[in-house]
Design an enzyme around this catalytic site. Structure first.
Site, mmCIF file in Angstrom:
data_model
loop_
_atom_site.group_PDB
_atom_site.id
_atom_site.type_symbol
_atom_site.label_atom_id
_atom_site.label_comp_id
_atom_site.label_asym_id
_atom_site.label_seq_id
_atom_site.Cartn_x
_atom_site.Cartn_y
_atom_site.Cartn_z
ATOM 1 N N LYS A 1 47.945 8.714 44.625
ATOM 2 C CA LYS A 1 48.515 7.383 44.404
ATOM 3 C C LYS A 1 48.212 6.898 42.979
ATOM 4 C CE LYS A 1 48.885 5.959 49.162
ATOM 5 N NZ LYS A 1 48.234 5.311 50.297
ATOM 6 N N LYS B 1 60.121 15.795 47.969
ATOM 7 C CA LYS B 1 59.902 15.154 49.268
ATOM 8 C C LYS B 1 60.590 13.789 49.268
ATOM 9 C CE LYS B 1 56.582 12.317 51.340
ATOM 10 N NZ LYS B 1 55.572 11.767 52.053
ATOM 11 N N LYS C 1 59.789 6.743 49.649
ATOM 12 C CA LYS C 1 60.117 5.437 49.070
ATOM 13 C C LYS C 1 59.651 5.364 47.616
ATOM 14 C CE LYS C 1 58.865 4.132 53.237
ATOM 15 N NZ LYS C 1 57.797 3.652 54.089
HETATM 16 P P1 ADP Z 1 56.936 7.201 52.000
HETATM 17 O O1 ADP Z 1 56.502 8.493 51.363
HETATM 18 O O2 ADP Z 1 58.401 7.038 51.996
HETATM 19 O O3 ADP Z 1 56.214 6.004 51.407
HETATM 20 P P2 ADP Z 1 55.139 6.865 54.172
HETATM 21 O O4 ADP Z 1 54.012 7.410 53.366
HETATM 22 O O5 ADP Z 1 55.163 5.402 54.473
HETATM 23 O O6 ADP Z 1 56.505 7.292 53.508
HETATM 24 O O7 ADP Z 1 55.213 7.704 55.524
HETATM 25 C C1 ADP Z 1 55.394 7.186 56.817
HETATM 26 C C2 ADP Z 1 55.441 8.345 57.794
HETATM 27 O O8 ADP Z 1 56.628 9.136 57.569
HETATM 28 C C3 ADP Z 1 54.257 9.308 57.643
HETATM 29 O O9 ADP Z 1 53.809 9.730 58.921
HETATM 30 C C4 ADP Z 1 54.823 10.457 56.857
HETATM 31 O O10 ADP Z 1 54.165 11.662 57.135
HETATM 32 C C5 ADP Z 1 56.290 10.491 57.310
HETATM 33 N N1 ADP Z 1 57.154 10.961 56.211
HETATM 34 C C6 ADP Z 1 57.411 10.298 55.056
HETATM 35 N N2 ADP Z 1 58.253 10.990 54.260
HETATM 36 C C7 ADP Z 1 58.539 12.141 54.923
HETATM 37 C C8 ADP Z 1 59.358 13.276 54.625
HETATM 38 N N3 ADP Z 1 60.054 13.358 53.488
HETATM 39 N N4 ADP Z 1 59.410 14.272 55.521
HETATM 40 C C9 ADP Z 1 58.713 14.191 56.695
HETATM 41 N N5 ADP Z 1 57.935 13.156 57.029
HETATM 42 C C10 ADP Z 1 57.823 12.123 56.171
#
Ligand code: ADP
Ligand code: TRP
Length: 324
Positions: free
Chosen positions: A110, A189, A192
């Site tokens: 982060k 990946k 957001k």
């Molecule tokens: P972001 O990366 O969009 O901020 P978060 O960290 O809030 O997403 O993730 C929320 C949930 O969604 C977590 O359990 C995470 O493992 C899953 N997740 C987020 N992005 C992906 C992805 N590209 N593929 C699979 N799972 C994901």
């Protein structure tokens, strides 16, 4: 078995969140006692404005309800409505070695992605441990990126139990079912934080536009293509039927197919997949009072469970019951 998971309100939910986490949460509620919450204390570590935080929290509530969260069976609440977790996080902090947190990769990631290095961001895993332990959770379904946080939770529970006795039942297993990472439109990946998402509930036109932007290689139309190394195909796998997927697989390998065709079909399938949920969400949007009532009921049920654990913990550390 009690299943718990939190999801941060840090932006509009995307199909990576859905196929990577939310879908599983919703499936698990059929056979387990589901405890799901909107992790707004955690989201504060990324520095949102008050308006953003409130807006995204409401959005996630709508998303889960539209996607099929069963409000009778499943306890669904906003993390900050049960502030007892922050009390537990403090108590756990006092048995957590600095070194454990310093090894945490998500903190380093982060910082590398521009987050400011606040104490809250550093202590993030302790609050997550509190979320999990305060509800005696047995299963914590999260994506693979969260694996280290679950391991840290077990370590912290162990430190606490060694110091104060067997207060936390160390769950027999924390299942971390990881699905393949869903790629974003740029091939990284989907996240957001990378501005490469396909929103679950984006306007249909903009979903189509985003899908047409997916990065592919420049193999000419007539030449054979490798489906296993294609972002469009990776997304087709999520929404196409097995038969249709086989057809696309041959079209790729035989040549004569342009990526544009695959993208068009992907957009259609994606919109079709979420259509019933989109309609449900539009209905719910008209009734903010309903959403508020669901979260209030969830908070009441979650709080009752949290206070029960806190009484155990407070007694163990020497605070005793609350005087008020
Ligand atoms: P972001 O990366 O969009 O901020 P978060 O960290 O809030 O997403 O993730 C929320 C949930 O969604 C977590 O359990 C995470 O493992 C899953 N997740 C987020 N992005 C992906 C992805 N590209 N593929 C699979 N799972 C994901
Ligand atoms: N850290 C999780 C994420 O970014 C969200 C979260 C907070 C969580 N508390 C939790 C997940 C407790 C599972 C259990 O996705």
């Amino acid at each position: 078995m009690r299943v718990l998971s939190g999801i941060q309100p840090t932006g509009r939910q995307h199909i990576g969140n859905y196929f990577g986490a939310m879908r599983q949460h919703l499936q698990l509620q059929a056979d387990h006692e589901g405890f799901y919450f909107i992790a707004d204390y955690h989201a504060l570590t990324s520095g949102p404005t008050a308006k953003e935080l409130a807006g995204y929290s409401h959005d996630i509530a709508l998303d889960y309800l539209a996607l099929g969260l069963d409000t009778e069976k499943t306890v669904f609440w906003r993390q900050s409505d049960v502030p007892e977790v922050t009390e537990l996080a403090w108590i756990l902090s006092c048995v957590t070695p600095m070194g454990l947190l310093q090894r945490c990769t998500s903190y380093k990631d982060k910082l590398a992605n521009g987050f400011s290095p606040s104490h809250g961001l550093f202590a993030y895993p302790v609050l997550q441990a509190a979320d999990i332990l305060i509800f005696d959770s047995e299963l914590v379904p999260v994506g693979a990126d969260q694996k280290q946080h679950i391991e840290i939770t077990r370590d912290i529970a162990g430190y606490f139990n060694n110091t104060y006795g067997e207060i936390f039942i160390l769950p027999k297993e924390h299942i971390i079912k990881s699905v393949a990472i869903v790629p974003g439109v740029d091939g990284k990946k989907m996240s957001k934080s990378y501005n490469n998402t396909i929103e679950i509930f984006g306007a249909e036109k903009s979903v189509k536009k985003t899908i047409m932007r997916i990065v592919t290689d420049s193999t000419p139309v007539e030449e054979p293509k490798d489906p296993e190394n294609c972002n469009v195909f990776a997304l087709l796998k999520l929404v196409a039927s097995e038969d249709e997927l086989k057809e696309w697989d041959s079209k790729y390998r035989n040549g004569g197919m342009g990526y544009g065709d695959a993208k068009k079909r992907l957009a259609e399938l994606m919109i079709e997949y979420f259509k019933p949920y989109r309609e449900k969400r539009a209905q719910l949007e008209k009734d903010p009072k309903y959403v508020q009532d669901v979260l209030a009921d969830g908070a009441r049920r979650a709080k009752a469970a949290a206070v029960k654990t806190m009484l155990r913990v407070r007694k163990a550390v020497g605070f005793g019951a609350y005087n008020v």
